[in-house]
Design an enzyme around this catalytic site. Structure first.
Site, PDB file in Angstrom:
ATOM      1  N   VAL A 126       7.784  -1.030  -9.079  1.00 38.50           N
ATOM      2  CA  VAL A 126       7.518  -2.060  -8.080  1.00 38.50           C
ATOM      3  C   VAL A 126       6.003  -2.273  -8.167  1.00 38.50           C
ATOM      4  CG1 VAL A 126       7.619  -2.699  -5.650  1.00 38.50           C
ATOM      5  CG2 VAL A 126       9.444  -1.298  -6.655  1.00 38.50           C
ATOM      6  N   PRO A 127       5.563  -3.326  -8.858  1.00 41.47           N
ATOM      7  CA  PRO A 127       4.196  -3.385  -9.383  1.00 41.47           C
ATOM      8  C   PRO A 127       3.108  -3.723  -8.371  1.00 41.47           C
ATOM      9  CG  PRO A 127       5.370  -5.368  -9.974  1.00 41.47           C
ATOM     10  CD  PRO A 127       6.369  -4.488  -9.280  1.00 41.47           C
ATOM     11  N   CYS A 128       2.807  -2.766  -7.498  1.00 36.89           N
ATOM     12  CA  CYS A 128       1.735  -2.985  -6.527  1.00 36.89           C
ATOM     13  C   CYS A 128       0.373  -3.117  -7.212  1.00 36.89           C
ATOM     14  CB  CYS A 128       1.715  -1.874  -5.489  1.00 36.89           C
ATOM     15  SG  CYS A 128       1.797  -0.204  -6.145  1.00 36.89           S
ATOM     16  N   HIS A 129       0.264  -2.643  -8.457  1.00 36.48           N
ATOM     17  CA  HIS A 129      -1.007  -2.781  -9.168  1.00 36.48           C
ATOM     18  C   HIS A 129      -1.299  -4.226  -9.547  1.00 36.48           C
ATOM     19  CE1 HIS A 129       2.136  -2.236 -12.202  1.00 36.48           C
ATOM     20  NE2 HIS A 129       1.370  -2.891 -13.059  1.00 36.48           N
ATOM     21  N   ARG A 130      -0.297  -5.102  -9.445  1.00 38.48           N
ATOM     22  CA  ARG A 130      -0.513  -6.520  -9.764  1.00 38.48           C
ATOM     23  C   ARG A 130      -0.952  -7.314  -8.542  1.00 38.48           C
ATOM     24  NH1 ARG A 130       5.206  -7.136 -12.966  1.00 38.48           N
ATOM     25  NH2 ARG A 130       4.897  -5.389 -14.417  1.00 38.48           N
TER      26      ARG A 130
END
Length: 293
Positions: free
Chosen positions: A260-264
Site C-alpha cells: 500500500v504505497p504510502c511512499h508515493r
C-alpha cells in the site's frame, strides 16, 4: 554477503535478499545531506571506502539506475522542474514515467479488502496474526499475515526488530500474535519480485483501520508505480479537500508499507516529507521503482 559477489560472479543476483541495502542506504544518506551540492561518485566512494567502479556496480545493480540518475528521480529539484518549466499539473506525477509496463502490473497485482467497522473497534480481538522477519531490498522486513491476506509490512534497521514489532503490535492490541515465518514467506517471495506481479494471481491485503484511514489507503493503492501525488490531491479524491493534514496522518499510519504505497504520497509542492520507516528508505523505494520502469 560481501560485495565480492557482484564483482567475482556477475550473474549472482542478490537483490531479492536485500543484501546491498546497507551500502545503498549509506549512499542515499550521503547524496541527500545537501541536495543542492550533491557529492560526486568519487566523493561517495571515498566516504564509503570503496572504489568508484565497485560502488557504481553495486548501486546500479540494486536500483536499476546510476546514483546520479537515482537522485534526480527523487529530489525536490526534479519535482520543481516538472511543476515549473514543463508545466505539469501540481504533482499529478513526480516523475516523467508512464502507466504501462511493470508499474501498472504492480497495481493490478494487488487486491484488497477492508475489515468491518466492528472488527476495527474490537482492536484485533479474535484476530490471529502470524508474523516473520525477512530480508528485503529495503533492509529487514516484518510481515504480518492473516488467513485473509497480508495485514502488515514494516521495515527496520539492524537491532531495531523488537521496536518495530512493538510498533506494529500496538495497532491491534487484542490480536493473537504468533511468530511463524513460514506463513509470511510466500507473501515476501512475491512482493518484491516483478516477475510474480500477475493480475490473475493477486496478492490480497487486508486493511485494518478506521473508515477514514481505509479510504486514504485505498487511494494510495490507485497511485501507479513510478508516480506520486500530494496529500491535498488525496484529500480531494476522497471528497474532503480541507483534510490534507488528516490525510498525512493516515498515510503515516499505513501498516502495509510498500504494497500500500504510502511512499508515493508527498507533502505540499512535492516535498519528500517524513516517512514512518525513515526518509532514506522512502527515497530508496521511489528510486528502486523508477529503475524498474
Amino acid at each position: 554477503m560481501s560485495l565480492a559477489c557482484t564483482l567475482d560472479r556477475p550473474a549472482c543476483d542478490i537483490t531479492p535478499e536485500g543484501q546491498d541495502y546497507e551500502t545503498v542506504c549509506r549512499v542515499i544518506e550521503c547524496m541527500t545531506l545537501d541536495y543542492r551540492q550533491q557529492p560526486s561518485l568519487e566523493d561517495l566512494a571515498r566516504q564509503l571506502n570503496q572504489s568508484p567502479t565497485q560502488l557504481q556496480k553495486v548501486f546500479t545493480r540494486w536500483a536499476g539506475l546510476s546514483p546520479k540518475a537515482f537522485l534526480q528521480a527523487v529530489t525536490l529539484d526534479h519535482a520543481k522542474r516538472l511543476l515549473g518549466r514543463e508545466g505539469l499539473p501540481l504533482l499529478e506525477t513526480a516523475m516523467e514515467l508512464g502507466l504501462s509496463g511493470p508499474g501498472r502490473l504492480h497495481d493490478l497485482f494487488v487486491s484488497h479488502e477492508a475489515m468491518s467497522p466492528g472488527e476495527w473497534k474490537a482492536r484485533g480481538e479474535g484476530l490471529i496474526l502470524r508474523y516473520g522477519y525477512h530480508p528485503s531490498p529495503f533492509g529487514q522486513a516484518l510481515a504480518m499475515v492473516t488467513e485473509r491476506g497480508l495485514a502488515g509490512l514494516a521495515f527496520c534497521d539492524a537491532g531495531e526488530e523488537q521496536a518495530c514489532f512493538e510498533d506494529m503490535a500496538k495497532r491491534w492490541p487484542r490480536a493473537s500474535l504468533i511468530e511463524d515465518p513460514q506463513a509470511s514467506t510466500p507473501f515476501m517471495q512475491r512482493i518484491f519480485d516483478p516477475s510474480q506481479w500477475q493480475a490473475e494471481q493477486k496478492l490480497n491485503v487486508v486493511l485494518i483501520g478506521s473508515d477514514f484511514q481505509i479510504r486514504v489507503w485505498q487511494q494510495l493503492l490507485t497511485i501507479p508505480m513510478g508516480r506520486a501525488v500530494t496529500y491535498s490531491e488525496i484529500a480531494n479524491r476522497i471528497g474532503q479537500p480541507q483534510a490534507s493534514r488528516a490525510v498525512g496522518a493516515a498515510v503515516g499510519r499505513n501498516p502495509i508499507s510498500f504494497v500500500v504505497p504510502c511512499h508515493r504520497a508527498l507533502g505540499k509542492n512535492g516535498a519528500l516529507t517524513g516517512y514512518h520507516w525513515g526518509l532514506t528508505r522512502k527515497r530508496a523505494m521511489l528510486g528502486w521503482e523508477a529503475g524498474r520502469i
